[in-house]
Write a protein that holds these residues in place. Structure first.
Motif, PDB file in Angstrom:
ATOM      1  N   GLN A  65       2.531   0.364  -5.395  1.00 31.89           N
ATOM      2  CA  GLN A  65       2.358  -1.078  -5.527  1.00 31.89           C
ATOM      3  C   GLN A  65       3.430  -1.835  -4.748  1.00 31.89           C
ATOM      4  O   GLN A  65       3.139  -2.868  -4.135  1.00 31.89           O
ATOM      5  N   LYS A  83       4.939  -0.873  -1.994  1.00 25.28           N
ATOM      6  CA  LYS A  83       4.614  -0.812  -0.571  1.00 25.28           C
ATOM      7  C   LYS A  83       3.571  -1.876  -0.229  1.00 25.28           C
ATOM      8  O   LYS A  83       3.713  -2.614   0.751  1.00 25.28           O
ATOM      9  N   ALA A  84       2.522  -1.967  -1.053  1.00 24.75           N
ATOM     10  CA  ALA A  84       1.455  -2.945  -0.806  1.00 24.75           C
ATOM     11  C   ALA A  84       1.954  -4.367  -1.037  1.00 24.75           C
ATOM     12  O   ALA A  84       1.675  -5.273  -0.239  1.00 24.75           O
ATOM     13  N   TRP A  85       2.704  -4.589  -2.104  1.00 26.48           N
ATOM     14  CA  TRP A  85       3.183  -5.928  -2.449  1.00 26.48           C
ATOM     15  C   TRP A  85       4.143  -6.449  -1.390  1.00 26.48           C
ATOM     16  O   TRP A  85       4.087  -7.623  -1.011  1.00 26.48           O
ATOM     17  N   SER A 125       4.043  -2.193   5.946  1.00 28.34           N
ATOM     18  CA  SER A 125       5.368  -1.721   5.566  1.00 28.34           C
ATOM     19  C   SER A 125       6.043  -0.893   6.656  1.00 28.34           C
ATOM     20  O   SER A 125       7.265  -0.729   6.636  1.00 28.34           O
ATOM     21  N   GLY A 185       2.290   1.076   3.104  1.00 30.35           N
ATOM     22  CA  GLY A 185       1.728  -0.194   2.661  1.00 30.35           C
ATOM     23  C   GLY A 185       1.016  -0.840   3.832  1.00 30.35           C
ATOM     24  O   GLY A 185       1.641  -1.143   4.851  1.00 30.35           O
ATOM     25  N   ALA A 200      -4.047  -5.539   0.211  1.00 25.83           N
ATOM     26  CA  ALA A 200      -3.205  -4.482   0.766  1.00 25.83           C
ATOM     27  C   ALA A 200      -3.424  -3.202  -0.024  1.00 25.83           C
ATOM     28  O   ALA A 200      -3.761  -3.246  -1.211  1.00 25.83           O
ATOM     29  N   GLY A 222      -1.457   0.438  -0.929  1.00 28.56           N
ATOM     30  CA  GLY A 222      -0.198   1.171  -0.933  1.00 28.56           C
ATOM     31  C   GLY A 222      -0.457   2.594  -1.376  1.00 28.56           C
ATOM     32  O   GLY A 222      -1.180   2.822  -2.343  1.00 28.56           O
ATOM     33  N   GLU A 258       0.611   6.490   4.924  1.00 28.17           N
ATOM     34  CA  GLU A 258       0.036   5.421   5.732  1.00 28.17           C
ATOM     35  C   GLU A 258      -1.318   5.826   6.304  1.00 28.17           C
ATOM     36  O   GLU A 258      -2.266   5.028   6.294  1.00 28.17           O
TER      37      GLU A 258
END
Length: 143
Positions: free
Chosen positions: A57, A59-61, A70, A101, A114, A116, A126
């Motif tokens: 989360q 990485k995505a956030w 990211s 991310g 996004a 993650g 990735e």
């Protein structure tokens, strides 16, 4: 701009996990966030580490918060460590500037969410996120 729906997020999570198995990755955790940073879907494979949901989360956030994948953030963190240390504090630790991310864009280029992924080497995390997004017919922006 078309929103990212639960059915899309569910497809992305399953696709990322399937791709991870095909690559021989360690057990993965995959999170999909909408454009506002809200969790739409998350799955943690058996034996994936207990911190992996938070890492996926973050990485995505972080990608959403900074408007860049990211991988881009990782490079920027190397160049400006004090800035990224501040971002970590400002975001209450919700940012992880490590590949894995990936922004989800619609056909017009708008950010709609996004993905993650955490659990293996960041490059493989990735790759699973990119595969997931593209398998759902969206555009992946890893940075």
């Amino acid at each position: 701009m078309e929103p990212l729906l639960l059915k899309d997020a569910s497809h992305m999570v399953d696709s990322a996990l399937e791709h991870g198995r095909a690559l021989g990755c360690h057990p993965l955790t995959v999170a999909v966030l909408d454009a506002g940073g809200h969790l739409l879907a998350l799955k943690r494979e058996d034996n994936s580490g207990i911190l992996r949901p938070q890492i996926a989360q973050a990485k995505a956030w972080g990608a959403l918060g900074m408007g860049a994948g990211s991988r881009n953030l990782a490079g920027r963190a190397t160049e400006a460590p004090a800035f990224f240390q501040s971002l970590t504090t400002i975001s209450d630790g919700r940012i992880a500037p490590v590949p894995g991310g990936v922004l989800v864009r619609d056909g017009e280029g708008h950010v709609i969410g996004a993905v993650g992924v955490s659990g293996d080497h960041p490059d493989r995390d990735e790759a699973c996120a990119v595969h997931a997004i593209e398998s759902a017919g969206r555009v992946a922006d890893a940075g």
